[in-house]
Design a protein around this motif. Sequence first.
Motif, PDB file in Angstrom:
ATOM      1  N   GLN A   1     -12.112  -3.156  -2.817  1.00  0.00           N
ATOM      2  CA  GLN A   1     -10.948  -4.156  -2.157  1.00  0.00           C
ATOM      3  C   GLN A   1     -10.199  -4.362  -3.454  1.00  0.00           C
ATOM      4  O   GLN A   1     -10.387  -5.238  -4.443  1.00  0.00           O
ATOM      5  N   PRO A   2      -8.820  -3.639  -3.705  1.00  0.00           N
ATOM      6  CA  PRO A   2      -7.957  -3.936  -4.776  1.00  0.00           C
ATOM      7  C   PRO A   2      -7.562  -5.370  -4.969  1.00  0.00           C
ATOM      8  O   PRO A   2      -7.334  -6.055  -4.101  1.00  0.00           O
ATOM      9  N   LEU A   3      -7.634  -5.876  -6.167  1.00  0.00           N
ATOM     10  CA  LEU A   3      -7.271  -7.350  -6.347  1.00  0.00           C
ATOM     11  C   LEU A   3      -5.980  -7.628  -6.453  1.00  0.00           C
ATOM     12  O   LEU A   3      -5.444  -8.710  -6.266  1.00  0.00           O
ATOM     13  N   GLY A   4      -5.025  -6.733  -6.614  1.00  0.00           N
ATOM     14  CA  GLY A   4      -3.481  -7.027  -6.523  1.00  0.00           C
ATOM     15  C   GLY A   4      -2.624  -5.537  -6.693  1.00  0.00           C
ATOM     16  O   GLY A   4      -3.357  -4.670  -6.887  1.00  0.00           O
ATOM     17  N   GLY A   5      -1.473  -6.055  -7.002  1.00  0.00           N
ATOM     18  CA  GLY A   5      -0.549  -4.665  -6.996  1.00  0.00           C
ATOM     19  C   GLY A   5      -0.596  -3.914  -5.714  1.00  0.00           C
ATOM     20  O   GLY A   5      -1.009  -4.040  -4.579  1.00  0.00           O
ATOM     21  N   THR A   6      -0.037  -2.755  -5.783  1.00  0.00           N
ATOM     22  CA  THR A   6       0.030  -1.662  -4.832  1.00  0.00           C
ATOM     23  C   THR A   6      -1.257  -1.003  -4.684  1.00  0.00           C
ATOM     24  O   THR A   6      -1.770  -0.247  -5.732  1.00  0.00           O
ATOM     25  N   LEU A   7      -1.934  -0.871  -3.421  1.00  0.00           N
ATOM     26  CA  LEU A   7      -2.975  -0.127  -3.088  1.00  0.00           C
ATOM     27  C   LEU A   7      -2.471   1.310  -3.055  1.00  0.00           C
ATOM     28  O   LEU A   7      -1.925   1.655  -2.166  1.00  0.00           O
ATOM     29  N   ILE A   8      -2.872   2.162  -3.866  1.00  0.00           N
ATOM     30  CA  ILE A   8      -2.921   3.794  -3.635  1.00  0.00           C
ATOM     31  C   ILE A   8      -3.911   4.498  -3.475  1.00  0.00           C
ATOM     32  O   ILE A   8      -4.959   4.319  -4.217  1.00  0.00           O
ATOM     33  N   THR A   9      -3.840   5.236  -2.305  1.00  0.00           N
ATOM     34  CA  THR A   9      -5.247   6.004  -1.759  1.00  0.00           C
ATOM     35  C   THR A   9      -4.742   7.046  -1.083  1.00  0.00           C
ATOM     36  O   THR A   9      -3.640   7.092  -0.426  1.00  0.00           O
ATOM     37  N   THR A  10      -5.550   8.053  -1.399  1.00  0.00           N
ATOM     38  CA  THR A  10      -5.167   9.147  -0.267  1.00  0.00           C
ATOM     39  C   THR A  10      -6.229   8.968   1.044  1.00  0.00           C
ATOM     40  O   THR A  10      -7.049   8.551   0.718  1.00  0.00           O
ATOM     41  N   VAL A  11      -5.788   9.497   1.980  1.00  0.00           N
ATOM     42  CA  VAL A  11      -6.608   9.462   3.054  1.00  0.00           C
ATOM     43  C   VAL A  11      -6.942  10.685   3.834  1.00  0.00           C
ATOM     44  O   VAL A  11      -6.017  11.406   3.931  1.00  0.00           O
TER      45      VAL A  11
ATOM     46  N   ALA B   1       1.115  -0.981  -0.055  1.00  0.00           N
ATOM     47  CA  ALA B   1      -0.089   0.125  -0.070  1.00  0.00           C
ATOM     48  C   ALA B   1       0.930   1.232   0.038  1.00  0.00           C
ATOM     49  O   ALA B   1       1.977   1.286   0.734  1.00  0.00           O
ATOM     50  N   PHE B   2       0.390   2.287  -0.733  1.00  0.00           N
ATOM     51  CA  PHE B   2       1.077   3.401  -0.743  1.00  0.00           C
ATOM     52  C   PHE B   2      -0.025   4.631  -0.123  1.00  0.00           C
ATOM     53  O   PHE B   2      -0.807   4.724  -0.929  1.00  0.00           O
ATOM     54  N   LEU B   3       0.092   5.055   1.087  1.00  0.00           N
ATOM     55  CA  LEU B   3      -1.094   5.733   1.713  1.00  0.00           C
ATOM     56  C   LEU B   3      -0.537   7.269   1.678  1.00  0.00           C
ATOM     57  O   LEU B   3       0.525   7.543   2.078  1.00  0.00           O
ATOM     58  N   VAL B   4      -1.367   8.020   0.961  1.00  0.00           N
ATOM     59  CA  VAL B   4      -1.077   9.467   0.887  1.00  0.00           C
ATOM     60  C   VAL B   4      -1.905  10.472   1.451  1.00  0.00           C
ATOM     61  O   VAL B   4      -3.088  10.061   1.273  1.00  0.00           O
ATOM     62  N   ALA B   5      -1.400  11.281   2.445  1.00  0.00           N
ATOM     63  CA  ALA B   5      -2.305  12.346   2.937  1.00  0.00           C
ATOM     64  C   ALA B   5      -2.978  13.056   2.060  1.00  0.00           C
ATOM     65  O   ALA B   5      -2.526  13.598   1.067  1.00  0.00           O
ATOM     66  N   ALA B   6      -4.312  13.374   1.984  1.00  0.00           N
ATOM     67  CA  ALA B   6      -5.242  13.823   0.938  1.00  0.00           C
ATOM     68  C   ALA B   6      -4.995  15.410   1.018  1.00  0.00           C
ATOM     69  O   ALA B   6      -6.255  16.188   1.089  1.00  0.00           O
ATOM     70  N   THR B   7      -3.928  15.945   0.927  1.00  0.00           N
ATOM     71  CA  THR B   7      -3.791  17.503   0.840  1.00  0.00           C
ATOM     72  C   THR B   7      -3.859  17.740  -0.595  1.00  0.00           C
ATOM     73  O   THR B   7      -4.001  16.826  -1.642  1.00  0.00           O
ATOM     74  N   THR B   8      -4.105  18.962  -0.887  1.00  0.00           N
ATOM     75  CA  THR B   8      -3.974  19.246  -2.592  1.00  0.00           C
ATOM     76  C   THR B   8      -2.927  18.688  -3.231  1.00  0.00           C
ATOM     77  O   THR B   8      -3.116  17.928  -4.130  1.00  0.00           O
ATOM     78  N   ARG B   9      -1.776  18.895  -2.721  1.00  0.00           N
ATOM     79  CA  ARG B   9      -0.614  18.383  -3.425  1.00  0.00           C
ATOM     80  C   ARG B   9      -0.547  16.516  -3.305  1.00  0.00           C
ATOM     81  O   ARG B   9      -0.284  16.066  -4.287  1.00  0.00           O
ATOM     82  N   GLY B  10      -0.834  16.191  -2.028  1.00  0.00           N
ATOM     83  CA  GLY B  10      -0.775  14.813  -1.989  1.00  0.00           C
ATOM     84  C   GLY B  10      -1.943  14.184  -3.034  1.00  0.00           C
ATOM     85  O   GLY B  10      -1.474  13.078  -3.591  1.00  0.00           O
TER      86      GLY B  10
END
Length: 314
Positions: free
Chosen positions: A136-146, A82-91
């Motif tokens: 529920q992503p099926l594979g690979g890296t989950l990329i999501t803003t939080v 997983a790649f979790l990114v803070a949901a800022t404008t830039r994020g």
Amino acid sequence: MNIFIFSDNATLLPEMLGGANELVGTSGGSIAAIIIGSESEAMSAASMGADKVYWLGQIGNRIIDDFVPTLNKLIMTEKPAAFLVAATTRGKAVAGRVAAALDMAAIVNAKEIKVVDGSFQVRHIILGGAVIRVEQPLGGTLITTVRSGVFTKAVADTSRSDQLEHVEFVEPVTQITKLESKPKKSNASNIGAAKIVVGAGRGFTTKEDLGLARGLADALGGEVGYSRPVTEGNPPFAEGEPYIGVSGIQLKPELYIAVGISGQTQHMVGVNESRVIVCINKDPRAPIFRYSDYGIAGDLYEIVPELTQALNKK
Ligand SMILES: Cc1cc2nc3c(=O)[nH]c(=O)nc-3n(C[C@H](O)[C@H](O)[C@H](O)COP(=O)(O)OP(=O)(O)OC[C@H]3O[C@@H](n4cnc5c(N)ncnc54)[C@H](O)[C@@H]3O)c2cc1C
């Protein structure tokens, strides 16, 4: 399950790391924080639970978007779950661009992330707050803003040892030249941490009248937040201040007092997890009453000063 976290805003790192700690706690794995900033910011990520810190250096004359090729390379090489990114404008821009470069999808505005049957499940808001979608992503890296407020902040423990790796900057093909940067104009205090929030809406007819909301918040030891039209209307009464809602900030205070706010979904998404909601609105049919534990139907210009006076007498 290895989790990478990234925030271009250092104040959001504790909650991003807190969330990663929770997820790793249930699924096992390790946490890596990707830091653009000072070395001490990089070190503080380690004290909040990052097993590894990828330090991309100071931002200098670059903008956050210039770091996308560096992030792409890191994620392609390390393949985190997983790649979790803070949901800022830039994020949000970074998450979208990294996902596009890696031919993946980015989920935006996660409200909840958990591990179900060995993979991540993400609840996120769509259609302006009207619907929550579960993916529920099926594979690979989950990329999501939080969104801010979703995770509980990690507590720093300086005895934790870190592993700091300086990552080589990958030059972007096209660069944007930063000519100037100015701190954002805001009188906002730390509304995200406030236990009591008074929300001021379009029921206030002048900028000066917002002082009534401030007076009530002060009497309760709380903070003031706004509906979007109050900060972005024409003219804006609270320009530059953060507003509450689907496109603004999301809060979970103990008590939210909505004053002169109609209670549209887009606003309520930002406060519907408050423990207690109270509203003051002169229209007893306003939707806000449906969301409220207690409602006062009446004119805010009469009720708020009376309430403030009574609280100050205590
Ligand atoms: C894509 C999209 C995203 C959006 N995102 C957001 C968001 O993140 N946050 C957000 O807030 N909005 C957002 N909006 C706007 C949202 O739909 C509403 O328009 C907005 O929340 C309304 O703000 P309000 O309640 O202050 O104003 P209004 O809806 O105009 O309500 C004012 C209320 O004040 C009451 N009132 C008036 N005078 C008095 C008085 N003297 N005493 C007591 N009560 C009084 C009225 O009865 C009324 O209910 C978004 C809209 C869209 C389309």
